[in-house]
Design a protein around this motif. Sequence first.
Motif, PDB file in Angstrom:
ATOM      1  N   GLY A 264      -5.079  -1.557   5.670  1.00  0.00           N
ATOM      2  CA  GLY A 264      -5.806  -1.084   4.498  1.00  0.00           C
ATOM      3  C   GLY A 264      -7.308  -1.159   4.600  1.00  0.00           C
TER       4      GLY A 264
ATOM      5  N   ALA B 134      -6.602   2.226  -2.060  1.00  0.00           N
ATOM      6  CA  ALA B 134      -6.452   0.818  -1.686  1.00  0.00           C
ATOM      7  C   ALA B 134      -7.589   0.019  -2.306  1.00  0.00           C
ATOM      8  CB  ALA B 134      -6.463   0.660  -0.170  1.00  0.00           C
TER       9      ALA B 134
ATOM     10  N   LEU C 279       0.862  -1.179   0.000  1.00  0.00           N
ATOM     11  CA  LEU C 279       0.000   0.000   0.000  1.00  0.00           C
ATOM     12  C   LEU C 279       0.899   1.230   0.000  1.00  0.00           C
ATOM     13  CD1 LEU C 279      -2.617  -1.076   2.716  1.00  0.00           C
ATOM     14  CD2 LEU C 279      -3.016  -0.983   0.258  1.00  0.00           C
TER      15      LEU C 279
END
Length: 296
Positions: free
Chosen positions: A159, A124, A118
């Motif tokens: 995330g 994301a 990420l």
Amino acid sequence: MRIIITDCAGNRWPLAELPGAVIFRLFPCPFVPLSKAVPCSPAARCGENDRGSQLTRRADSTGDSEQTARGRRDGRGAFRAYDQIPQPALLRGMAGDRLRAFLSECSQHSHPASTEILRQGEKAENAFLIARGRVEVSYIDIDGNVIIAHIARPGEVVGEVELFSGRPCAASCRTLPDTVLLSFGADLLFRHVPAAVLLKNLANIMHDRLTRDNRQQSIAQFYPADRRICLHLLNLTTPMDPETRIGQADLASLSGTSRETVNRTLAKLRAMAIIDIGRGRVRILDRARLEAVKLN
């Protein structure tokens, strides 16, 4: 008042109408054996799209491998990558069969080398559950300084906040060597996790992160450098997992001090037989003494 969750694809989910019945059950032990789960499905089943393909290509270019768990069983039918995973806080309270069904549809990614999964400021497309290894969470300020905010361990998810909010990543996440992840999209999570369970677990995760941030702020403000190093070593390990894979430069960044100070402090702790040091790793030999030691 209605609470509505909007995922990164723009789908709107009223909490009262999320699929799945509400099931409350706590596992009698903190581990869920993955040897009882069926193989993971291909990446497309967890919502990976072009961004996921770019991520796979970027990992391949650094020598890492990303693959599903299909075909990764040994002759006895057990997963080679790992045998058990700490129960994820995001999935706490799910019945065993429902949890195994969710895990079976995630995609497994093996990262022998450090890989960015990420990136701060980018979207994301998936969240990542850590099955084995560690993930470094770092933040870059406006002057380009890199701050290590957290080292996530097995059972943690990274995330998920960006996945649900659709907002850019607040920090970057990079695997440490020999890490195994399970990735999933919002649709997969909403299909398997009851709304009440998901909301409660997210609230608990946010509370734990606030508590951790408050503790780290206290460490940064009120403790000398050598004590900060000791406290971060304690936070990065547990009695059941006494070793952390972290280099001196990263430990210095996490502790807000110089690499020379970290080197000097670790040398003193090793001389006192409190820790053992290897290349890119620190192992706690005497946790009680590390908690109480005063080096100055």
